[in-house]
Design an enzyme around this catalytic site. Structure first.
Site, PDB file in Angstrom:
ATOM      1  N   GLU A 197      -1.474  -1.059  13.220  1.00 23.50           N
ATOM      2  CA  GLU A 197      -2.741  -0.589  12.655  1.00 23.50           C
ATOM      3  C   GLU A 197      -3.915  -0.971  13.547  1.00 23.50           C
ATOM      4  O   GLU A 197      -4.882  -0.225  13.689  1.00 23.50           O
ATOM      5  CB  GLU A 197      -2.942  -1.182  11.260  1.00 23.50           C
ATOM      6  CG  GLU A 197      -4.209  -0.715  10.575  1.00 23.50           C
ATOM      7  CD  GLU A 197      -4.359  -1.291   9.181  1.00 23.50           C
ATOM      8  OE1 GLU A 197      -5.078  -0.688   8.371  1.00 23.50           O
ATOM      9  OE2 GLU A 197      -3.757  -2.354   8.898  1.00 23.50           O
ATOM     10  N   GLU A 208       0.855  -1.182   0.000  1.00 21.25           N
ATOM     11  CA  GLU A 208       0.000   0.000   0.000  1.00 21.25           C
ATOM     12  C   GLU A 208       0.893   1.235   0.000  1.00 21.25           C
ATOM     13  O   GLU A 208       1.049   1.886  -1.019  1.00 21.25           O
ATOM     14  CB  GLU A 208      -0.919  -0.026   1.222  1.00 21.25           C
ATOM     15  CG  GLU A 208      -2.051   0.982   1.141  1.00 21.25           C
ATOM     16  CD  GLU A 208      -3.080   0.750   2.236  1.00 21.25           C
ATOM     17  OE1 GLU A 208      -4.058   1.495   2.268  1.00 21.25           O
ATOM     18  OE2 GLU A 208      -2.909  -0.162   3.057  1.00 21.25           O
TER      19      GLU A 208
END
Length: 464
Positions: free
Chosen positions: A318, A28
């Site tokens: 995260e 990402e």
């Protein structure tokens, strides 16, 4: 707690290369606006990043849509997130201005910010209900990765952030001398604030309730941590309702809460996602609940900041349970990152409240600043010590508890002044530091603390 701080700094170093990425390690590695929006205050204390963030804001302008919508990702463009992501186009330049006094950045970004506000007004508000509904798509995110996010009224959180955006726009317009815009944004801010108080609060209890965003839920309780945190921290709640509202927030913190997956979480758990977690500690301390903020910080059970530390984290994850000794990846391995700074936004609270080093909005760039340390009255932390390297030099702040005395020490750099709020209810409680030190002016008592004005120098106080 020291390991948590180290993890925050490592995640910022790893993600601040060229652009502020969400993560540096998986496929990402993108400049997600929502992440830097919630982390920008912490980032400006951790490193000297004005040009780094200026470059990112330029990329946001480069891919801003013709209708004014800011991108969720820059410089790539596109993505998903919506208002809570696009608001980075306003919040990040504001944080840079306060930290570095960068008025030029505000000027070069101002037209883009105006276009964004026009987009929100023209394209995202339902004319029938006056609710901010965006496009009613999944990609209009709310409190991302919050453990009770499905209970939130999305429009409540969007509205709270939009009101904050409007407040910032009125301040920025004032700074830049845009007189007509100032009046427009102040009126919009006042109108939307009144709308919020009449729409999202249960009249008698001041608990948060659902709007007509989902008609079948209208009037039912929201009562989540983030639904109280954002309105409080953005100054939205009417003064007469604030005591009840603060009490409601505290109830969500001291009770057991249940996740969307049915897991019960102990008192003082973080049920908040990226957005709520960034502000929850500030909301508590601003309303006289720093003891609760410290208990949140020191919680080691899931979900908490220190839970991931105890599972072996060396950076900010995260998810607070990205990996656990008990469950391994626990089904998180499809969408999981072990280097994601968003939950590290608590770093700003550690600077501004635990250490007490805070900017003075009237003197951006730390020409004059505030020192307002919050000593841990739970007794679990007996000291805090740290510094911020401002443009004028190093600002130091530390406190330690020695039996029945608090020792507070600070350094005010040359060519600056500071307003110090000492944790003493009277001058009589300050047993060391006032009589011998020069450069101290007594200002008065404010919110139960002795207020002093300090010239540049090193100071040490003893407080009973």
């Amino acid at each position: 707690v020291n390991k948590l701080w180290e993890n925050i700094t490592w995640s910022s170093f790893a993600n601040f290369m060229s652009i502020p990425t969400d993560c540096p390690q998986r496929n990402e590695r993108l400049g997600w606006a929502g992440d830097i929006s919630v982390f920008s205050r912490t980032a400006t204390y951790l490193a000297d990043v004005p040009q780094f963030l200026r470059r990112y804001l330029r990329s946001m302008r480069d891919v801003q849509r013709e209708d004014g919508r800011f991108p969720d990702i820059a410089p790539l463009g596109g993505g998903f997130g919506g208002l809570l992501w696009g608001s980075a186009g306003i919040t990040v330049p504001w944080e840079c201005y306060l930290q570095y006094g960068d008025k030029v950045l505000l000027a070069e970004h101002y037209d883009a910010m105006k276009r964004y506000i026009s987009y929100i007004l023209d394209k995202t508000i339902d004319p029938k209900t006056n609710l901010l509904v965006q496009s009613r798509a999944w990609g209009d995110l709310c409190d991302w990765l919050g453990l009770e996010d499905n209970r939130n009224d999305k429009s409540l959180l969007w509205e709270a952030y939009f009101i904050y955006d409007l407040e910032l726009m009125s301040k920025i317009a004032t700074i830049l001398g845009k007189t007509t815009d100032v009046e427009e944004y102040r009126k919009l801010h006042s109108d939307r604030k009144a709308f919020f108080n009449s729409t999202y609060l249960q009249p008698e209890t001041c608990k948060t309730i659902h709007s007509a965003f989902v008609p079948k839920k209208q009037g039912t309780l929201v009562d989540t941590q983030t639904s109280y945190v954002l309105p409080l921290v953005f100054g939205i709640i009417d003064e007469e309702n604030k005591p009840k509202f603060v009490k409601n927030l505290m109830e969500t913190i001291v009770r057991e809460n249940r996740t969307e997956q049915g897991r019960w979480c102990p008192p003082y758990s973080l049920m908040t996602g990226f957005t709520g977690t960034a502000w929850i500690s500030k909301a508590l301390s601003d309303n006289g609940c720093s003891e609760a903020a410290y208990k949140l910080l020191q919680q080691t059970n899931y979900p908490s900041w220190l839970y991931s530390v105890e599972q072996g984290a060396t950076t900010i994850w995260e998810r607070l349970n990205s990996y656990t000794h008990e469950d391994g990846f626990g089904g998180n391995n499809r969408m999981n990152s072990f280097n994601h700074y968003s939950f590290g936004a608590v770093g700003a609270w550690m600077y501004n409240y635990s250490l007490g080093i805070e900017r003075d909005e009237d003197f951006p760039g730390f020409k004059h600043f505030v020192l307002k340390p919050e000593v841990d009255i739970t007794g679990n932390m007996t000291y805090a010590k740290g510094y911020y390297d401002s443009m004028y030099g190093r600002i130091e702040s530390s406190w330690r508890v020695e039996e029945d005395t608090v020792i507070y020490q600070c350094t005010v750099p040359a060519n600056t002044t500071a307003t110090l709020h000492l944790p003493a209810t009277s001058v009589k409680n300050i047993v060391e530091g006032l009589k011998k030190s020069k450069g101290i002016e007594y200002v008065g008592i404010e919110d139960g603390k002795v207020v002093l004005r300090l010239l540049s120098g090193r100071y040490s106080f003893g407080i009973k």
